[in-house]
Design a protein around this motif. Structure first.
Motif, PDB file in Angstrom:
ATOM      1  N   THR A  11       0.862  -1.181   0.000  1.00  0.00           N
ATOM      2  CA  THR A  11       0.000   0.000   0.000  1.00  0.00           C
ATOM      3  C   THR A  11       0.901   1.234   0.000  1.00  0.00           C
ATOM      4  O   THR A  11       1.948   1.252   0.641  1.00  0.00           O
ATOM      5  CB  THR A  11      -0.932   0.040   1.221  1.00  0.00           C
ATOM      6  N   GLY A  12       0.502   2.259  -0.743  1.00  0.00           N
ATOM      7  CA  GLY A  12       1.368   3.428  -0.867  1.00  0.00           C
ATOM      8  C   GLY A  12       2.589   3.159  -1.723  1.00  0.00           C
ATOM      9  O   GLY A  12       3.613   3.830  -1.598  1.00  0.00           O
ATOM     10  N   GLY A  13       2.471   2.202  -2.631  1.00  0.00           N
ATOM     11  CA  GLY A  13       3.627   1.792  -3.423  1.00  0.00           C
ATOM     12  C   GLY A  13       4.027   2.737  -4.528  1.00  0.00           C
ATOM     13  O   GLY A  13       5.035   2.508  -5.204  1.00  0.00           O
ATOM     14  N   ALA A  14       3.257   3.827  -4.727  1.00  0.00           N
ATOM     15  CA  ALA A  14       3.650   4.850  -5.700  1.00  0.00           C
ATOM     16  C   ALA A  14       4.329   6.032  -5.019  1.00  0.00           C
ATOM     17  O   ALA A  14       4.683   7.008  -5.683  1.00  0.00           O
ATOM     18  CB  ALA A  14       2.424   5.332  -6.484  1.00  0.00           C
ATOM     19  N   GLY A  15       4.507   5.958  -3.714  1.00  0.00           N
ATOM     20  CA  GLY A  15       5.146   7.039  -2.971  1.00  0.00           C
ATOM     21  C   GLY A  15       6.658   6.924  -2.956  1.00  0.00           C
ATOM     22  O   GLY A  15       7.250   6.080  -3.646  1.00  0.00           O
ATOM     23  N   GLY A  29      12.637 -11.061  -6.733  1.00  0.00           N
ATOM     24  CA  GLY A  29      11.849 -12.159  -7.271  1.00  0.00           C
ATOM     25  C   GLY A  29      10.432 -12.250  -6.762  1.00  0.00           C
ATOM     26  O   GLY A  29       9.731 -13.238  -7.047  1.00  0.00           O
ATOM     27  N   ALA A  30       9.966 -11.244  -6.015  1.00  0.00           N
ATOM     28  CA  ALA A  30       8.599 -11.272  -5.508  1.00  0.00           C
ATOM     29  C   ALA A  30       7.603 -10.869  -6.594  1.00  0.00           C
ATOM     30  O   ALA A  30       7.946 -10.156  -7.541  1.00  0.00           O
ATOM     31  CB  ALA A  30       8.466 -10.334  -4.305  1.00  0.00           C
ATOM     32  N   ASP A  31       6.384 -11.316  -6.439  1.00  0.00           N
ATOM     33  CA  ASP A  31       5.257 -10.909  -7.284  1.00  0.00           C
ATOM     34  C   ASP A  31       4.539  -9.795  -6.526  1.00  0.00           C
ATOM     35  O   ASP A  31       4.000 -10.029  -5.439  1.00  0.00           O
ATOM     36  CB  ASP A  31       4.340 -12.108  -7.511  1.00  0.00           C
ATOM     37  N   VAL A  32       4.529  -8.560  -7.058  1.00  0.00           N
ATOM     38  CA  VAL A  32       4.108  -7.388  -6.289  1.00  0.00           C
ATOM     39  C   VAL A  32       2.858  -6.751  -6.875  1.00  0.00           C
ATOM     40  O   VAL A  32       2.768  -6.511  -8.090  1.00  0.00           O
ATOM     41  CB  VAL A  32       5.229  -6.325  -6.232  1.00  0.00           C
ATOM     42  N   THR A  33       1.902  -6.460  -5.997  1.00  0.00           N
ATOM     43  CA  THR A  33       0.739  -5.647  -6.327  1.00  0.00           C
ATOM     44  C   THR A  33       0.819  -4.353  -5.531  1.00  0.00           C
ATOM     45  O   THR A  33       1.047  -4.381  -4.314  1.00  0.00           O
ATOM     46  CB  THR A  33      -0.572  -6.375  -5.991  1.00  0.00           C
ATOM     47  N   VAL A  34       0.642  -3.228  -6.205  1.00  0.00           N
ATOM     48  CA  VAL A  34       0.679  -1.908  -5.578  1.00  0.00           C
ATOM     49  C   VAL A  34      -0.729  -1.331  -5.548  1.00  0.00           C
ATOM     50  O   VAL A  34      -1.437  -1.350  -6.561  1.00  0.00           O
ATOM     51  CB  VAL A  34       1.614  -0.952  -6.351  1.00  0.00           C
ATOM     52  N   VAL A  35      -1.136  -0.832  -4.381  1.00  0.00           N
ATOM     53  CA  VAL A  35      -2.384  -0.073  -4.287  1.00  0.00           C
ATOM     54  C   VAL A  35      -2.040   1.314  -3.746  1.00  0.00           C
ATOM     55  O   VAL A  35      -1.281   1.454  -2.795  1.00  0.00           O
ATOM     56  CB  VAL A  35      -3.436  -0.768  -3.404  1.00  0.00           C
ATOM     57  N   ASP A  36      -2.588   2.341  -4.384  1.00  0.00           N
ATOM     58  CA  ASP A  36      -2.255   3.716  -4.029  1.00  0.00           C
ATOM     59  C   ASP A  36      -3.334   4.634  -4.590  1.00  0.00           C
ATOM     60  O   ASP A  36      -3.827   4.399  -5.706  1.00  0.00           O
ATOM     61  CB  ASP A  36      -0.882   4.086  -4.619  1.00  0.00           C
ATOM     62  N   ASP A  37      -3.696   5.682  -3.837  1.00  0.00           N
ATOM     63  CA  ASP A  37      -4.679   6.636  -4.357  1.00  0.00           C
ATOM     64  C   ASP A  37      -4.021   7.817  -5.060  1.00  0.00           C
ATOM     65  O   ASP A  37      -4.703   8.719  -5.547  1.00  0.00           O
ATOM     66  CB  ASP A  37      -5.623   7.128  -3.259  1.00  0.00           C
ATOM     67  N   ASN A  40      -0.250  11.107  -2.503  1.00  0.00           N
ATOM     68  CA  ASN A  40       1.145  11.401  -2.175  1.00  0.00           C
ATOM     69  C   ASN A  40       2.119  10.822  -3.193  1.00  0.00           C
ATOM     70  O   ASN A  40       3.310  11.112  -3.129  1.00  0.00           O
ATOM     71  CB  ASN A  40       1.514  10.822  -0.794  1.00  0.00           C
ATOM     72  N   GLY A  41       1.628   9.997  -4.095  1.00  0.00           N
ATOM     73  CA  GLY A  41       2.518   9.276  -4.999  1.00  0.00           C
ATOM     74  C   GLY A  41       2.343   9.653  -6.447  1.00  0.00           C
ATOM     75  O   GLY A  41       1.569  10.534  -6.803  1.00  0.00           O
ATOM     76  N   ASP A  42       3.075   8.952  -7.279  1.00  0.00           N
ATOM     77  CA  ASP A  42       3.083   9.179  -8.719  1.00  0.00           C
ATOM     78  C   ASP A  42       3.030   7.820  -9.405  1.00  0.00           C
ATOM     79  O   ASP A  42       3.916   6.986  -9.214  1.00  0.00           O
ATOM     80  CB  ASP A  42       4.359   9.934  -9.110  1.00  0.00           C
ATOM     81  N   GLY A  43       1.990   7.596 -10.190  1.00  0.00           N
ATOM     82  CA  GLY A  43       1.839   6.314 -10.861  1.00  0.00           C
ATOM     83  C   GLY A  43       2.988   5.958 -11.768  1.00  0.00           C
ATOM     84  O   GLY A  43       3.250   4.773 -12.003  1.00  0.00           O
ATOM     85  N   ASP A  44       3.703   6.967 -12.280  1.00  0.00           N
ATOM     86  CA  ASP A  44       4.847   6.691 -13.163  1.00  0.00           C
ATOM     87  C   ASP A  44       5.997   6.034 -12.421  1.00  0.00           C
ATOM     88  O   ASP A  44       6.906   5.480 -13.053  1.00  0.00           O
ATOM     89  CB  ASP A  44       5.328   7.989 -13.813  1.00  0.00           C
ATOM     90  N   ARG A  45       5.990   6.107 -11.082  1.00  0.00           N
ATOM     91  CA  ARG A  45       7.056   5.482 -10.298  1.00  0.00           C
ATOM     92  C   ARG A  45       6.871   3.973 -10.164  1.00  0.00           C
ATOM     93  O   ARG A  45       7.807   3.271  -9.791  1.00  0.00           O
ATOM     94  CB  ARG A  45       7.094   6.090  -8.896  1.00  0.00           C
ATOM     95  N   VAL A  46       5.668   3.501 -10.417  1.00  0.00           N
ATOM     96  CA  VAL A  46       5.386   2.078 -10.227  1.00  0.00           C
ATOM     97  C   VAL A  46       5.948   1.298 -11.412  1.00  0.00           C
ATOM     98  O   VAL A  46       5.569   1.549 -12.554  1.00  0.00           O
ATOM     99  CB  VAL A  46       3.877   1.824 -10.098  1.00  0.00           C
ATOM    100  N   ALA A  49       6.463  -4.078 -14.078  1.00  0.00           N
ATOM    101  CA  ALA A  49       6.378  -5.477 -13.645  1.00  0.00           C
ATOM    102  C   ALA A  49       5.431  -5.675 -12.468  1.00  0.00           C
ATOM    103  O   ALA A  49       5.064  -6.818 -12.154  1.00  0.00           O
ATOM    104  CB  ALA A  49       7.768  -5.993 -13.286  1.00  0.00           C
ATOM    105  N   ALA A  50       5.046  -4.587 -11.810  1.00  0.00           N
ATOM    106  CA  ALA A  50       4.103  -4.688 -10.693  1.00  0.00           C
ATOM    107  C   ALA A  50       2.681  -4.459 -11.191  1.00  0.00           C
ATOM    108  O   ALA A  50       2.450  -3.698 -12.129  1.00  0.00           O
ATOM    109  CB  ALA A  50       4.451  -3.655  -9.620  1.00  0.00           C
ATOM    110  N   ASP A  51       1.723  -5.129 -10.562  1.00  0.00           N
ATOM    111  CA  ASP A  51       0.318  -4.836 -10.813  1.00  0.00           C
ATOM    112  C   ASP A  51      -0.045  -3.581 -10.019  1.00  0.00           C
ATOM    113  O   ASP A  51       0.266  -3.488  -8.824  1.00  0.00           O
ATOM    114  CB  ASP A  51      -0.567  -5.995 -10.365  1.00  0.00           C
ATOM    115  N   PHE A  52      -0.689  -2.617 -10.666  1.00  0.00           N
ATOM    116  CA  PHE A  52      -1.020  -1.355 -10.004  1.00  0.00           C
ATOM    117  C   PHE A  52      -2.525  -1.128 -10.022  1.00  0.00           C
ATOM    118  O   PHE A  52      -3.156  -1.215 -11.078  1.00  0.00           O
ATOM    119  CB  PHE A  52      -0.304  -0.178 -10.680  1.00  0.00           C
TER     120      PHE A  52
END
Length: 309
Positions: A11-15, A29-37, A40-46, A49-52
């Motif tokens: 959570t907050g993975g675009a910050g 090597g992890a499989d990562v899902t990012v949730v963020d509103d 505070n973050g920027d979607g371009d930072r995700v 390879a991660a699900d956003f």
């Protein structure tokens, strides 16, 4: 636990910290899902390879079905502005987000969560401050919300078979950081190399931890600590004053500005002017920061200057 090949939700993975953490987890090597509103973050930072998923975590329905088969949650999402004109709203938002994450984890039978708390839970405490210092008396709504979240996590850990890694951060610095003293000074001096306005009296002095050291420490604790509730300070053994930060930034930019101070020992309402966390517990677990506080400030200054070119 080990993170390689694990399924992780951030959570907050675009910050600032969250995006760096997402990159590191993917590299491991992890499989990562990012949730963020994206407040505070920027979607371009995700990373691609991660699900956003762009969601508002204060809505209890947004995580329904998203934690199925998740091995570990890194909960970084929060309203982070210490100086706010809506302190009760900030408290409500942060505690609601954590409650919603915990409820969704319970529904999905997810049992592992790493939470990013803050040194602000200690309030104005003797230094260096150990994890067992009491009483915890935060002086900002942000600190109060973090302390309340810790209480929710502790209750779940001890009563509902949840494993919690709880990180009390010093000031984390590095590339992508905005809205903090280092990027603020860089931006001010790029605009006006002759003058620098400093909030407070310049004698505020805190520990600064580079984001790469922060990530190393977080992952080390998750992999090596296995109590129900694992609370660790993350910081350095040294501190840096605001005046020293001003000098470092000026040196890196090759300028010599006249300094003007707004006055008072605090930079803003709720600011803790002196902070250094004890990291003896972290050291006993086998981890030490690579960079001192001054070195972290200098490296992050160079990284932020490069970003703004």
């Amino acid at each position: 636990m080990t993170l390689s090949n694990g399924r992780v939700l951030v959570t907050g993975g675009a910050g600032f910290i969250g995006s760096h953490l997402t990159e590191r987890l993917l590299e491991d090597g992890a499989d990562v899902t990012v949730v963020d509103d994206l407040s505070n973050g920027d979607g371009d930072r995700v990373p691609d390879a991660a699900d956003f998923v762009e969601v508002d975590l204060t809505d209890p329905d947004t995580l329904v079905g998203r934690l199925d088969d998740i091995d570990l949650v890194f909960h970084l999402a929060a309203s982070k502005h210490v100086d706010t004109n809506r302190p009760h709203g900030q408290f409500d938002d942060n505690t609601q987000m954590t409650r919603n994450v915990l409820e969704a984890m319970a529904d999905a039978d997810a049992t592992e969560i790493a939470y990013t708390s803050s040194s602000t839970v200690y309030g104005e405490a003797p230094r260096p401050t150990p994890e067992d210092y009491a009483p915890l008396e935060p002086i900002s709504a942000y600190g109060a919300s973090k302390l309340a979240d810790e209480g929710l996590l502790s209750a779940r850990a001890h009563s509902h078979d949840l494993t919690v890694w709880n990180f009390r951060f010093a000031n984390v610095v590095g590339p992508r950081l905005r809205g903090a003293v280092v990027p603020d000074f860089v931006e001010k001096l790029r605009d006006d190399p002759e003058h620098l306005t400093i909030l407070g009296d310049g004698r505020q002095e805190k520990s600064y931890l580079h984001v790469e050291d922060c990530l190393d420490a977080m992952l080390h604790v998750v992999e090596h600590a296995d109590d129900a509730m694992n609370t660790y300070n993350l910081g350095t053994r040294t501190t840096t004053s605001v005046d020293r930060i001003a000098a470092i930034v000026a040196e890196e930019l090759g300028v010599d500005p006249e300094r003007e101070y707004t006055g008072g020992e605090r930079g803003w309402t709720g600011d803790v002017p002196k902070m250094r966390l004890s990291i003896e517990k972290l050291s006993a677990l086998g981890w030490e920061p690579r960079l001192s506080s001054d070195e972290a400030v200098r490296r992050s200054t160079r990284e932020i200057v490069d970003e703004l070119r």
